[in-house]
Write an enzyme that holds these catalytic residues in place. Structure first.
Site, mmCIF file in Angstrom:
data_model
loop_
_atom_site.group_PDB
_atom_site.id
_atom_site.type_symbol
_atom_site.label_atom_id
_atom_site.label_comp_id
_atom_site.label_asym_id
_atom_site.label_seq_id
_atom_site.Cartn_x
_atom_site.Cartn_y
_atom_site.Cartn_z
ATOM 1 N N ARG A 102 41.493 46.655 40.872
ATOM 2 C CA ARG A 102 40.466 46.422 39.864
ATOM 3 C C ARG A 102 39.905 45.012 39.978
ATOM 4 O O ARG A 102 40.547 44.121 40.535
ATOM 5 C CB ARG A 102 41.036 46.631 38.454
ATOM 6 C CG ARG A 102 42.096 45.613 38.074
ATOM 7 C CD ARG A 102 42.769 45.960 36.758
ATOM 8 N NE ARG A 102 41.835 46.020 35.658
ATOM 9 C CZ ARG A 102 41.384 44.973 34.985
ATOM 10 N NH1 ARG A 102 41.785 43.743 35.329
ATOM 11 N NH2 ARG A 102 40.557 45.113 33.986
ATOM 12 N N LEU A 103 38.722 44.867 39.438
ATOM 13 C CA LEU A 103 38.124 43.560 39.231
ATOM 14 C C LEU A 103 37.795 43.464 37.746
ATOM 15 O O LEU A 103 37.379 44.452 37.137
ATOM 16 C CB LEU A 103 36.840 43.401 40.059
ATOM 17 C CG LEU A 103 36.997 43.300 41.579
ATOM 18 C CD1 LEU A 103 35.620 43.249 42.243
ATOM 19 C CD2 LEU A 103 37.812 42.077 41.966
ATOM 20 N N ASP A 104 37.983 42.285 37.175
ATOM 21 C CA ASP A 104 37.719 42.104 35.754
ATOM 22 C C ASP A 104 36.269 42.461 35.415
ATOM 23 O O ASP A 104 35.374 42.411 36.278
ATOM 24 C CB ASP A 104 37.989 40.663 35.335
ATOM 25 C CG ASP A 104 39.465 40.311 35.383
ATOM 26 O OD1 ASP A 104 40.298 41.239 35.392
ATOM 27 O OD2 ASP A 104 39.781 39.112 35.425
ATOM 28 N N TYR A 105 36.049 42.777 34.153
ATOM 29 C CA TYR A 105 34.720 43.131 33.645
ATOM 30 C C TYR A 105 33.671 42.092 34.029
ATOM 31 O O TYR A 105 32.558 42.435 34.446
ATOM 32 C CB TYR A 105 34.806 43.265 32.122
ATOM 33 C CG TYR A 105 33.522 43.627 31.430
ATOM 34 C CD1 TYR A 105 33.008 44.910 31.500
ATOM 35 C CD2 TYR A 105 32.829 42.675 30.670
ATOM 36 C CE1 TYR A 105 31.827 45.257 30.844
ATOM 37 C CE2 TYR A 105 31.660 43.004 30.006
ATOM 38 C CZ TYR A 105 31.162 44.306 30.098
ATOM 39 O OH TYR A 105 29.995 44.633 29.450
ATOM 40 N N HIS A 191 44.505 38.853 35.986
ATOM 41 C CA HIS A 191 43.770 37.591 35.836
ATOM 42 C C HIS A 191 44.321 36.483 36.742
ATOM 43 O O HIS A 191 44.210 35.296 36.404
ATOM 44 C CB HIS A 191 43.820 37.092 34.389
ATOM 45 C CG HIS A 191 43.044 37.932 33.416
ATOM 46 N ND1 HIS A 191 41.867 38.557 33.747
ATOM 47 C CD2 HIS A 191 43.286 38.244 32.119
ATOM 48 C CE1 HIS A 191 41.405 39.218 32.696
ATOM 49 N NE2 HIS A 191 42.254 39.056 31.700
#
Length: 245
Positions: A102-105, A191
């Protein structure tokens, strides 16, 4: 993605690949109603394959895409808050795709999308130490000591310390008191890049993932994607070679 006919037959449980090749040569296989005797024939999930007059059920064709995720998009197949998700960009692809990791929003950049669950899980497993390169705009200009800490690993919380990373300053602006930093890591803690840079006193203002293994965003703009080539897929497989293949 097209696959060799004998491979598709083997995956469907018709027979071994070698036995499937013999069936093709013996004229026992039809593709879209026509007898096929060429071993190099390739088919996709849209083709009807018959063996001895019986239609076989093909395994879902494996698909692999490189996606440039924009900021403001969720790295998930759906979101209960109604926000835009990465799969919204693949509505015309006839298979269900999932992001690898995933990549952060609020983070943009390179994301692999696939329906190959086995490979995806292995690529995400920390034992393979796959390098991922991020470029961050940070507050302040890191010193040599700051970079040294990043390269040696920084304490993220009471229990965890980051593994050694590759870190360098790409540019700096004294007037705005900001810098562009490249950070290459092989972990994937929540993160993590933001935490690492914050721990050395340089909070992230903007973050982008530019590289995953040997894959880059070259030729793409935010929101665009392209299929991975056979060589690119093979290179990903090689990253976990010996454990699966």
């Amino acid at each position: 993605m097209a696959e060799r006919l004998q491979k598709v037959m083997a995956q469907a449980g018709v027979a071994s690949r070698r036995a499937s090749e013999k069936m093709i040569l013996d004229g026992k296989v039809k593709v879209n109603g026509k007898v096929v005797t060429q071993l190099g024939t390739k088919v996709t999930g849209n083709d009807a394959v018959e063996v001895n007059g019986k239609l076989i059920e093909q395994a879902e064709t494996k698909e692999y895409f490189l996606f440039y995720k924009p900021r403001g998009v969720i790295s998930a197949a759906k979101d209960n808050k109604g926000r835009k998700v990465v799969t919204d960009y693949f509505s015309d692809i006839p298979v269900r795709l999932y992001p690898v990791g995933r990549l952060d929003y609020d983070t943009s950049g390179l994301l692999i999308m696939t329906n190959d669950g086995k490979l995806a899980n292995m690529l995400m497993h920390p034992r393979y130490k796959i390098e991922k390169t991020y470029v961050a705009k940070v507050k302040g200009i890191p010193t040599n000591d700051d970079l040294k800490h990043l390269r040696l690993g920084v304490k993220l919380d009471a229990k965890h310390k980051s593994a050694p990373a590759k870190a360098k300053i790409l540019s700096s602006d004294k007037r705005s008191d900001t810098a562009i930093v490249s950070l290459t890591i092989h972990e994937g803690r929540y993160h993590q890049v933001k935490l690492m840079l914050e721990k050395v006193g340089h909070p992230v203002k903007k973050l982008k993932r530019e590289k995953y293994g040997s894959l880059t965003l070259d030729g793409l703009t935010a929101g665009q994607f392209r299929p991975l080539s056979h060589n690119e897929i093979r290179n990903l497989e090689k990253l976990v070679e010996g454990k699966r293949f």
